[in-house]
Motif scaffolding. Structure first.
Motif, PDB file in Angstrom:
ATOM      1  N   SER A  27       0.850  -1.198   0.000  1.00  0.00           N
ATOM      2  CA  SER A  27       0.000   0.000   0.000  1.00  0.00           C
ATOM      3  C   SER A  27       0.880   1.241   0.000  1.00  0.00           C
ATOM      4  O   SER A  27       2.075   1.172   0.293  1.00  0.00           O
ATOM      5  CB  SER A  27      -0.868   0.028   1.250  1.00  0.00           C
ATOM      6  OG  SER A  27      -1.666  -1.110   1.299  1.00  0.00           O
ATOM      7  N   TYR A  28       0.244   2.373  -0.323  1.00  0.00           N
ATOM      8  CA  TYR A  28       0.946   3.645  -0.143  1.00  0.00           C
ATOM      9  C   TYR A  28       1.108   3.905   1.353  1.00  0.00           C
ATOM     10  O   TYR A  28       0.547   3.196   2.186  1.00  0.00           O
ATOM     11  CB  TYR A  28       0.143   4.774  -0.798  1.00  0.00           C
ATOM     12  CG  TYR A  28       0.083   4.648  -2.301  1.00  0.00           C
ATOM     13  CD1 TYR A  28       1.215   4.883  -3.077  1.00  0.00           C
ATOM     14  CD2 TYR A  28      -1.099   4.288  -2.942  1.00  0.00           C
ATOM     15  CE1 TYR A  28       1.160   4.756  -4.461  1.00  0.00           C
ATOM     16  CE2 TYR A  28      -1.160   4.168  -4.319  1.00  0.00           C
ATOM     17  CZ  TYR A  28      -0.026   4.400  -5.077  1.00  0.00           C
ATOM     18  OH  TYR A  28      -0.074   4.261  -6.433  1.00  0.00           O
ATOM     19  N   TYR A  29       1.847   4.949   1.700  1.00  0.00           N
ATOM     20  CA  TYR A  29       2.115   5.223   3.114  1.00  0.00           C
ATOM     21  C   TYR A  29       0.834   5.356   3.935  1.00  0.00           C
ATOM     22  O   TYR A  29       0.787   5.048   5.108  1.00  0.00           O
ATOM     23  CB  TYR A  29       2.923   6.520   3.284  1.00  0.00           C
ATOM     24  CG  TYR A  29       4.267   6.500   2.601  1.00  0.00           C
ATOM     25  CD1 TYR A  29       5.082   5.384   2.674  1.00  0.00           C
ATOM     26  CD2 TYR A  29       4.713   7.605   1.896  1.00  0.00           C
ATOM     27  CE1 TYR A  29       6.307   5.363   2.042  1.00  0.00           C
ATOM     28  CE2 TYR A  29       5.943   7.589   1.267  1.00  0.00           C
ATOM     29  CZ  TYR A  29       6.737   6.472   1.343  1.00  0.00           C
ATOM     30  OH  TYR A  29       7.951   6.450   0.716  1.00  0.00           O
ATOM     31  N   ASP A  30      -0.250   5.836   3.275  1.00  0.00           N
ATOM     32  CA  ASP A  30      -1.483   6.071   4.039  1.00  0.00           C
ATOM     33  C   ASP A  30      -2.358   4.819   4.152  1.00  0.00           C
ATOM     34  O   ASP A  30      -3.380   4.848   4.814  1.00  0.00           O
ATOM     35  CB  ASP A  30      -2.288   7.220   3.396  1.00  0.00           C
ATOM     36  CG  ASP A  30      -2.984   6.780   2.124  1.00  0.00           C
ATOM     37  OD1 ASP A  30      -2.487   5.829   1.480  1.00  0.00           O
ATOM     38  OD2 ASP A  30      -4.020   7.376   1.780  1.00  0.00           O
ATOM     39  N   GLY A  31      -1.977   3.723   3.491  1.00  0.00           N
ATOM     40  CA  GLY A  31      -2.773   2.493   3.583  1.00  0.00           C
ATOM     41  C   GLY A  31      -3.661   2.237   2.377  1.00  0.00           C
ATOM     42  O   GLY A  31      -4.391   1.241   2.340  1.00  0.00           O
ATOM     43  N   THR A  32      -3.614   3.119   1.370  1.00  0.00           N
ATOM     44  CA  THR A  32      -4.376   2.888   0.131  1.00  0.00           C
ATOM     45  C   THR A  32      -3.659   1.823  -0.686  1.00  0.00           C
ATOM     46  O   THR A  32      -2.455   1.939  -0.936  1.00  0.00           O
ATOM     47  CB  THR A  32      -4.421   4.184  -0.717  1.00  0.00           C
ATOM     48  OG1 THR A  32      -4.980   5.221   0.080  1.00  0.00           O
ATOM     49  CG2 THR A  32      -5.245   3.993  -1.979  1.00  0.00           C
TER      50      THR A  32
END
Ligand SMILES: Cc1cc2nc3c(=O)[nH]c(=O)nc-3n(C[C@H](O)[C@H](O)[C@H](O)COP(=O)(O)O)c2cc1C
Length: 443
Positions: A27-32
């Motif tokens: 995921s991206y850093y934000d969890g997406t």
């Protein structure tokens, strides 16, 4: 029987093999979730698995564990997850989203944050979590957690997933409440089995309201705790000592399973042990070298984390390895006999998890009525075409998974893939396989 179809609440599976949860930094850093996540999941779907159970997707915004694991704690995560699920559905493969919250067992964090310490009770746990102490949740924080699970359940349905699984295993927050060796609360969430079960009960009721009666809900439940003693140091001890040492026994969990049936859940996913990782959950070796890399990567986060890295750095691996491997070892079909007891006690559809790789053993487990479906992780990372190999007449693959558990521990810091060099002709070949996992197979 392995290739016979099966149904759970009207949901049709083309055979009996599920890909078990495998999380990683996709995921991206934000969890997406990224396209690496989509491509990773798609590879299993392309190789004839009946269904995929997602990695533990976090319902809580802070507690992502480890970093770059997916989240479902906000509506913005729905669309990218939906796109990954559509890709999986092209292959007549079902997709179940597993939701969870690591609580005080949060593995690592970029910046140490208070929320990562929250658990059922205040205690020192050497192996799990990075804060010096787990901290007891207030009643208000418990209410917030229940609501987070419920909102996540709603989002799961919105992604187009075929079902919802709530993890009450792995030593994550629900398990931290169920387990009498961890839960020392004196309020309505601690003490008796019914009180320890209350958090899970309230989560299921709230989640069911959000997803409706027709949507399958399963629970991942550990057959017995074991609590990773005597190796893990958990202080202060808890009386009676057998609760501290073993956690819930199979009888305790059968009692919980009866209550889960009463709550209208649709299947049980049975594994074993307490904590991630633990010797019963991923039977195999304990990879000391990989653990050292993990401890070094998060040593800045607390005194406890720093001490763990000192121990792993100062004791030579040839001495540390035999000690750290006490209690570890491969056990085929480790949860099969337990799974049978849950099946007999509840009559619910049962997925058995852990230690499957040999077709003969898998067929026997199903034919003897121990489980209805089997969930696999490491052997599919090693041989994604395992079912094709079975269909071609092999009972075990040419280059089987060695259960070295390097993939398991590396998942926190490295790309997903098989890290057992002995399975490859060269280091380059191993690295190429790892990079291929998340690449788009259609390119
Ligand atoms: C790399 C890796 C990541 C995993 N991530 C998760 C996870 O996010 N959630 C979970 O419940 N289990 C996770 N597991 C545990 C597996 O789902 C499975 O229960 C375990 O590996 C035992 O099955 P096996 O013997 O077929 O590997 C993970 C396992 C591996 C190897």
């Amino acid at each position: 029987m392995l290739f016979d179809p099966f149904q759970i609440k009207g949901l049709q599976f083309k055979n009996r093999v599920m890909r078990s949860s495998i999380g990683g930094r996709t995921s991206y850093y934000d969890g997406t979730v990224t396209s690496a996540f989509k491509n990773f999941e798609k590879r299993f779907a392309e190789h004839d698995l009946a269904g995929i159970i997602s990695a533990t997707i976090s319902v809580n915004n802070d507690r992502t564990s480890p970093m770059e694991y997916p989240k479902i704690s906000d509506d913005r995560y729905v669309k990218p997850l939906a796109s990954a699920i559509r890709a999986v559905h092209q292959y007549d493969c079902r997709y179940i989203i597993q939701i969870g919250d690591t609580g005080g067992a949060t593995h690592t964090s970029l910046l140490s944050q208070k929320g990562d310490a929250k658990s059922s009770s205040t205690l020192f746990d050497l192996f799990y979590g990075y804060h010096n102490l787990h901290e007891a949740m207030s009643l208000e924080e418990i209410d917030i957690t229940i609501n987070e699970f419920a909102e996540a359940a709603r989002r799961v349905r919105e992604t187009g997933a075929d079902g919802l699984e709530i993890t009450a295993s792995k030593g994550y927050i629900i398990h931290q409440f169920l387990n009498p060796g961890i839960n020392r609360r004196k309020d309505k969430y601690g003490g008796s089995a019914d009180n320890r079960f209350r958090l899970l009960e309230e989560i299921i009721i709230a989640a069911r309201k959000k997803v409706g009666d027709d949507f399958p809900i399963g629970i991942r439940l550990s057959a017995a705790g074991y609590n990773y003693q005597p190796l893990n140091l958990r202080l202060p001890p808890r009386w009676p000592l057998n609760h501290w040492y073993f956690g819930n026994t199979i009888e305790d969990n059968l009692y919980f399973a009866g209550k889960l049936k009463g709550l209208g859940i649709d299947y049980l996913h049975i594994d074993k042990g307490y904590g991630f990782p633990n010797p019963k959950g991923t039977p195999g070796s304990f990879p000391v070298h990989e653990m050292k890399m993990f401890y070094n990567s998060n040593r800045h986060l607390s005194t406890k984390a720093w001490m763990r890295s000192i121990v792993f750095n100062s004791i030579p691996e040839f001495l540390l390895s035999p000690i750290a491997n006490i209690g570890w070892g491969y056990v085929p079909a480790i949860s099969a006999d337990d799974a049978r007891r849950f099946k007999e006690a509840t009559g619910l559809p049962i997925i058995s998890n852990g230690g499957y790789q040999d077709r003969k053993e898998m067929e026997e487990t199903l034919e003897q009525g121990k489980a209805d479906m089997l969930a696999m992780a490491r052997p599919l990372l090693a041989n994604v075409d395992l079912l094709h190999q079975f269909k071609a007449g092999k009972s075990s693959p040419d280059r089987p998974c060695s259960h070295c558990n390097k993939c398991l521990v590396r998942t926190a810091n490295y790309p997903l893939g098989c890290y057992d060099q002995t399975r490859f002709i060269s280091q380059d070949a191993m690295e190429q396989q790892i990079m291929e996992w998340s690449a788009d197979s259609e390119q």
